[in-house]
Design a protein around this motif. Structure first.
Motif, PDB file in Angstrom:
ATOM      1  N   ASP A 130       0.870  -1.179   0.000  1.00 24.19           N
ATOM      2  CA  ASP A 130       0.000   0.000   0.000  1.00 24.19           C
ATOM      3  C   ASP A 130       0.903   1.224   0.000  1.00 24.19           C
ATOM      4  N   ALA A 131       1.138   1.791  -1.189  1.00 21.38           N
ATOM      5  CA  ALA A 131       2.042   2.931  -1.339  1.00 21.38           C
ATOM      6  C   ALA A 131       1.262   4.232  -1.298  1.00 21.38           C
ATOM      7  N   LEU A 132       1.877   5.279  -0.732  1.00 18.26           N
ATOM      8  CA  LEU A 132       1.229   6.588  -0.636  1.00 18.26           C
ATOM      9  C   LEU A 132       1.410   7.357  -1.941  1.00 18.26           C
ATOM     10  N   PHE A 133       2.604   7.847  -2.195  1.00 18.50           N
ATOM     11  CA  PHE A 133       2.914   8.532  -3.454  1.00 18.50           C
ATOM     12  C   PHE A 133       3.878   7.639  -4.226  1.00 18.50           C
ATOM     13  N   ARG A 134       3.409   7.076  -5.319  1.00 15.82           N
ATOM     14  CA  ARG A 134       4.171   6.042  -6.021  1.00 15.82           C
ATOM     15  C   ARG A 134       5.376   6.610  -6.765  1.00 15.82           C
ATOM     16  N   SER A 135       6.388   5.750  -6.911  1.00 16.69           N
ATOM     17  CA  SER A 135       7.593   6.075  -7.676  1.00 16.69           C
ATOM     18  C   SER A 135       7.754   5.045  -8.782  1.00 16.69           C
ATOM     19  N   LYS A 136       8.314   5.469  -9.891  1.00 17.46           N
ATOM     20  CA  LYS A 136       8.544   4.561 -11.005  1.00 17.46           C
ATOM     21  C   LYS A 136       9.652   3.567 -10.646  1.00 17.46           C
ATOM     22  N   GLY A 137       9.474   2.327 -11.105  1.00 14.31           N
ATOM     23  CA  GLY A 137      10.524   1.332 -10.963  1.00 14.31           C
ATOM     24  C   GLY A 137      10.602   0.675  -9.599  1.00 14.31           C
ATOM     25  N   THR A 138       9.601   0.861  -8.747  1.00 12.39           N
ATOM     26  CA  THR A 138       9.596   0.224  -7.434  1.00 12.39           C
ATOM     27  C   THR A 138       8.162   0.105  -6.949  1.00 12.39           C
ATOM     28  N   PRO A 139       7.840  -0.953  -6.218  1.00 13.87           N
ATOM     29  CA  PRO A 139       6.494  -1.057  -5.642  1.00 13.87           C
ATOM     30  C   PRO A 139       6.309  -0.142  -4.438  1.00 13.87           C
ATOM     31  N   CYS A 140       7.386   0.460  -3.958  1.00 14.20           N
ATOM     32  CA  CYS A 140       7.311   1.354  -2.798  1.00 14.20           C
ATOM     33  C   CYS A 140       7.048   2.785  -3.247  1.00 14.20           C
ATOM     34  N   GLY A 141       6.583   3.606  -2.334  1.00 14.57           N
ATOM     35  CA  GLY A 141       6.362   5.019  -2.599  1.00 14.57           C
ATOM     36  C   GLY A 141       7.132   5.863  -1.604  1.00 14.57           C
ATOM     37  N   PHE A 142       6.857   7.152  -1.593  1.00  8.67           N
ATOM     38  CA  PHE A 142       7.462   8.037  -0.606  1.00  8.67           C
ATOM     39  C   PHE A 142       6.348   8.698   0.190  1.00  8.67           C
ATOM     40  N   GLY A 143       6.667   9.088   1.431  1.00 10.12           N
ATOM     41  CA  GLY A 143       5.658   9.543   2.358  1.00 10.12           C
ATOM     42  C   GLY A 143       5.798  10.994   2.735  1.00 10.12           C
TER      43      GLY A 143
ATOM     44  N   ARG B  51      -8.002   0.118  -2.083  1.00  8.59           N
ATOM     45  CA  ARG B  51      -7.585  -0.794  -3.157  1.00  8.59           C
ATOM     46  C   ARG B  51      -6.706  -1.917  -2.601  1.00  8.59           C
ATOM     47  N   ALA B  52      -5.813  -1.566  -1.678  1.00  5.57           N
ATOM     48  CA  ALA B  52      -4.977  -2.590  -1.051  1.00  5.57           C
ATOM     49  C   ALA B  52      -5.821  -3.530  -0.198  1.00  5.57           C
ATOM     50  N   TYR B  53      -6.798  -2.972   0.516  1.00  3.28           N
ATOM     51  CA  TYR B  53      -7.668  -3.791   1.366  1.00  3.28           C
ATOM     52  C   TYR B  53      -8.474  -4.779   0.525  1.00  3.28           C
ATOM     53  N   LYS B  54      -8.894  -4.345  -0.649  1.00  7.43           N
ATOM     54  CA  LYS B  54      -9.624  -5.245  -1.543  1.00  7.43           C
ATOM     55  C   LYS B  54      -8.770  -6.457  -1.912  1.00  7.43           C
ATOM     56  N   LYS B  55      -7.485  -6.238  -2.191  1.00  3.91           N
ATOM     57  CA  LYS B  55      -6.583  -7.350  -2.504  1.00  3.91           C
ATOM     58  C   LYS B  55      -6.418  -8.269  -1.303  1.00  3.91           C
ATOM     59  N   VAL B  56      -6.347  -7.666  -0.097  1.00  4.05           N
ATOM     60  CA  VAL B  56      -6.226  -8.471   1.115  1.00  4.05           C
ATOM     61  C   VAL B  56      -7.443  -9.380   1.269  1.00  4.05           C
ATOM     62  N   VAL B  57      -8.642  -8.831   1.080  1.00 11.19           N
ATOM     63  CA  VAL B  57      -9.865  -9.617   1.237  1.00 11.19           C
ATOM     64  C   VAL B  57      -9.926 -10.734   0.199  1.00 11.19           C
TER      65      VAL B  57
ATOM     66  N   ASP C 264     -16.881 -10.318  -6.340  1.00  9.83           N
ATOM     67  CA  ASP C 264     -16.401  -8.942  -6.340  1.00  9.83           C
ATOM     68  C   ASP C 264     -16.418  -8.437  -4.903  1.00  9.83           C
ATOM     69  N   VAL C 265     -15.471  -7.569  -4.593  1.00 12.86           N
ATOM     70  CA  VAL C 265     -15.358  -6.999  -3.250  1.00 12.86           C
ATOM     71  C   VAL C 265     -15.657  -5.514  -3.333  1.00 12.86           C
ATOM     72  N   CYS C 266     -16.660  -5.091  -2.611  1.00 12.78           N
ATOM     73  CA  CYS C 266     -17.029  -3.673  -2.540  1.00 12.78           C
ATOM     74  C   CYS C 266     -16.557  -3.130  -1.193  1.00 12.78           C
ATOM     75  N   VAL C 267     -15.670  -2.135  -1.213  1.00 13.60           N
ATOM     76  CA  VAL C 267     -15.059  -1.601   0.003  1.00 13.60           C
ATOM     77  C   VAL C 267     -15.648  -0.227   0.304  1.00 13.60           C
ATOM     78  N   SER C 268     -15.979  -0.001   1.562  1.00  9.25           N
ATOM     79  CA  SER C 268     -16.482   1.300   2.004  1.00  9.25           C
ATOM     80  C   SER C 268     -15.929   1.588   3.383  1.00  9.25           C
ATOM     81  N   ALA C 269     -16.131   2.828   3.858  1.00  7.52           N
ATOM     82  CA  ALA C 269     -15.649   3.222   5.177  1.00  7.52           C
ATOM     83  C   ALA C 269     -16.513   2.579   6.249  1.00  7.52           C
ATOM     84  N   GLU C 270     -15.865   2.009   7.260  1.00  2.75           N
ATOM     85  CA  GLU C 270     -16.597   1.357   8.341  1.00  2.75           C
ATOM     86  C   GLU C 270     -17.310   2.359   9.227  1.00  2.75           C
TER      87      GLU C 270
END
Length: 589
Positions: A268-281, A411-417, A466-472
């Motif tokens: 679950d990346a915040l601000f994505r960077s090219k060439g890596t699955p990680c982002g910067f915060g 989006r990350a939570y949907k993959k987890v579910v 299908d997984v529908c995600v909303s705020a709890e």
């Protein structure tokens, strides 16, 4: 004759060399993540100082406050999932999953995991979930396990942006040598200190790793037919044989470790960077501005302390007793000989101009702007706004960055579910019992297994969902705003059946939560009122046709009373719900 293992000493050595290659390619990422944690803990001077520690090192918490507010926004919008079927025959399975998956998440203490992942995401830009099957849980029955994973403990192929595209993936942890020897007796007297495979944060406590070993979980994919099969191997660098390898086990050799064929990690990346699955915060965004704020505070504090404590020049031949002069409790100061005007002179200092304080305040405002942490986002208001709806509106307008970050988390939570569902499909062979709490607070005990999810006799397809995600849950101000909106609808006469058409036209132009519920309720009131009018017309017509006949009058009154009771019951139900909303709006938050 024993079969030669597929994964042996040579394969382990090759895998370890690949791990070292992956790590060398992301050395900058490791250093940045470790430094970001120091900035978050207000230890930025340990990163800023060149050599020796300086006398004054102020560490203001403006950047920390920004991250703390973003974390609070994320917890206010914690995700929950609804499972939807794609085919008519899967409706029952989807309903069961919608009830069971939240219970599994609760048993995994997902709220704590989510909080830790959000910390990593906001601070260093990347949070990682690990979704595993724990075969030892529930006395050997097994259960899904969700954990927060440190990004520095994972090693992937350099240059990829989707972790599932990495050819191999390594997860390194430290384990106690005595526990490893107890579980694997052949390791007795063969273990030593780790050679540096694991990355360490800078801890407050002294962490001794001399009695630990680095254990590597090695995941890799192999193409078999039309699908990718996920294999798993666990080994200790330097040891000639693996602790476990799926390719060495006949049970897993063809099917692999997990049937879903995916690495059990979700980034679950915040601000994505090219060439890596990680982002910067946010630390990466704001630490430059925070540095200037702290250095400005340092200069001002040094000037303040320099001016607050007077200093003097004393001539060597002035013959002034310096100890007595420096002791403010002494009433007399002894001197030898004549005391000239230049024997003691105060050191003159220059006060800082107010422009420097203005510059620092401008830097603080810059940090708030760049991190999206304006005053209204943290509860402050401007212009005298006190109404809950006005505060909520300003918060909504000022929280665009938080909502955008939350969408990424969803989006990350949907993959987890989806991974949780796949683990249920694979491992829930025996029935399990769950207590499901309904919307009204009632409890129901249900039995659930993978029989509704797996292939049965004669079936050629697997159920897909299908997984529908909303705020709890929403923030308290959002709840108050919703309650105020309900009161405004009531006072405007939206629930009066006579003006239903105008109310529905107005509702159609609006956008708010549970809009369809309000629209349906207004339309239902209008329909019931129309039925009542129709019954009244029918009763009047019968009365006219029958003249003054007593039977016709009784029939007419009976029809009117019956329809009136029906409409009255509906109105009473609606009024009770509205009164409940009024009580919620008046209740303190």
């Amino acid at each position: 004759m024993d079969e030669e293992p597929i994964i042996g000493k040579e394969q382990i050595q090759n895998a370890y060399q690949t791990l070292l290659k992956y790590r060398a390619g992301r050395a900058n990422l490791e250093k940045r993540i470790v430094d970001d944690q120091q900035w978050y803990k207000l230890r930025q001077w340990e990163c800023l100082r060149k050599k020796e520690k300086e006398q004054i090192e102020p560490a203001s918490a403006w950047l920390f406050n920004s991250i703390a507010n973003k974390h609070a926004d994320a917890m206010d919008s914690m995700p929950t999932a609804s499972i939807l079927p794609r085919e008519q025959g899967d409706i029952k399975a989807a309903e069961m999953l919608s009830a069971v998956v939240p219970v599994i998440m609760d048993e995994c203490d997902f709220e704590s995991v989510y909080s830790a992942v959000m910390d990593d995401k906001l601070i260093s830009g990347t949070g990682v979930y690990g979704i595993f099957w724990n075969a030892q849980a529930l006395n050997g029955l097994g259960e899904v396990e969700i954990r927060q994973i440190e990004p520095v403990d994972l090693f992937w192929e350099n240059g990829i942006t989707d972790i599932q595209q990495s050819r191999q993936l390594f997860y390194v942890t430290l384990r106690d040598n005595d526990l490893l020897e107890q579980e694997y007796p052949w390791l007795k007297d063969k273990l030593g200190a780790p050679a540096g495979e694991a990355v360490h944060y800078i801890y407050d406590d002294s962490v001794d790793v001399g009695a630990k070993s680095a254990v590597v979980d090695w995941y890799y994919k192999k193409r078999q037919g039309t699908r990718d099969v996920l294999h798993y191997c666990q080994f200790i660098p330097g040891q000639p044989q693996p602790l476990f390898a799926t390719e060495n086990e006949p049970e897993y050799r063809e099917s692999g470790w997990y049937d879903h064929g995916m690495y059990p990690f979700v980034f679950d990346a915040l601000f994505r960077s090219k060439g890596t699955p990680c982002g910067f915060g946010y630390v990466d965004i704001g630490k430059n501005t925070q540095e200037y704020i702290d250095r400005g505070d340092q200069a001002i504090m040094q000037n303040m302390l320099f001016n607050c404590k007077p200093r003097h020049f004393i001539r060597n031949d002035g013959s002034v007793n310096e100890a007595e002069y420096g002791d403010v409790t002494k009433d007399f100061v002894h001197v030898d000989g004549a005391l000239g005007q230049d024997s003691i002179l105060p050191v003159r200092t220059n006060s800082l101009d107010g422009i420097y304080v203005t510059v620092i305040n401008n830097k603080i405002d810059e940090l708030k702007e760049t991190t999206g942490n304006r005053d209204v986002s943290s509860g402050g208001t401007t212009g005298g706004a006190t109404a809950a709806s006005a505060i909520a509106a300003m918060q909504e307008a000022g929280s665009k960055l938080s909502r955008d970050a939350n969408r990424g988390s969803y989006r990350a939570y949907k993959k987890v579910v989806l991974m949780v569902i796949e683990l249920i499909r694979q491992f829930y062979r025996l029935p399990r019992y769950f207590r499901i709490t309904g919307s009204g607070g009632e409890s129901e005990f249900v039995s659930f297994s993978n029989s509704l999810l797996a292939l049965g006799d004669g079936e050629l397809r697997l159920p897909v969902f299908d997984v529908c995600v909303s705020a709890e849950k929403a923030s308290p101000y959002s709840k108050i705003s919703q309650n105020e909106l309900a009161l405004q609808f009531y006072n405007a006469g939206f629930f009066d059946a006579k003006g239903a058409d105008a109310a529905l036209n107005c509702i159609d132009m609006m956008d708010f939560d549970r809009k369809e519920f309000v629209r349906t309720r207004i339309a239902e009131n209008a329909r019931l009122d129309a039925e009542l009018e129709g019954m009244r017309s029918l009763a009047s017509e019968l009365a006219l046709r029958c003249g003054e006949n007593e039977l016709a009058e009784k029939l007419s009154r009976n029809v009117i009373e019956t329809s009136g009771k029906r409409l009255g019951a509906v109105k009473t139900s609606a009024e009770s719900r509205i009164r409940a909303r009024i009580a919620n709006a008046a209740a303190p938050v």
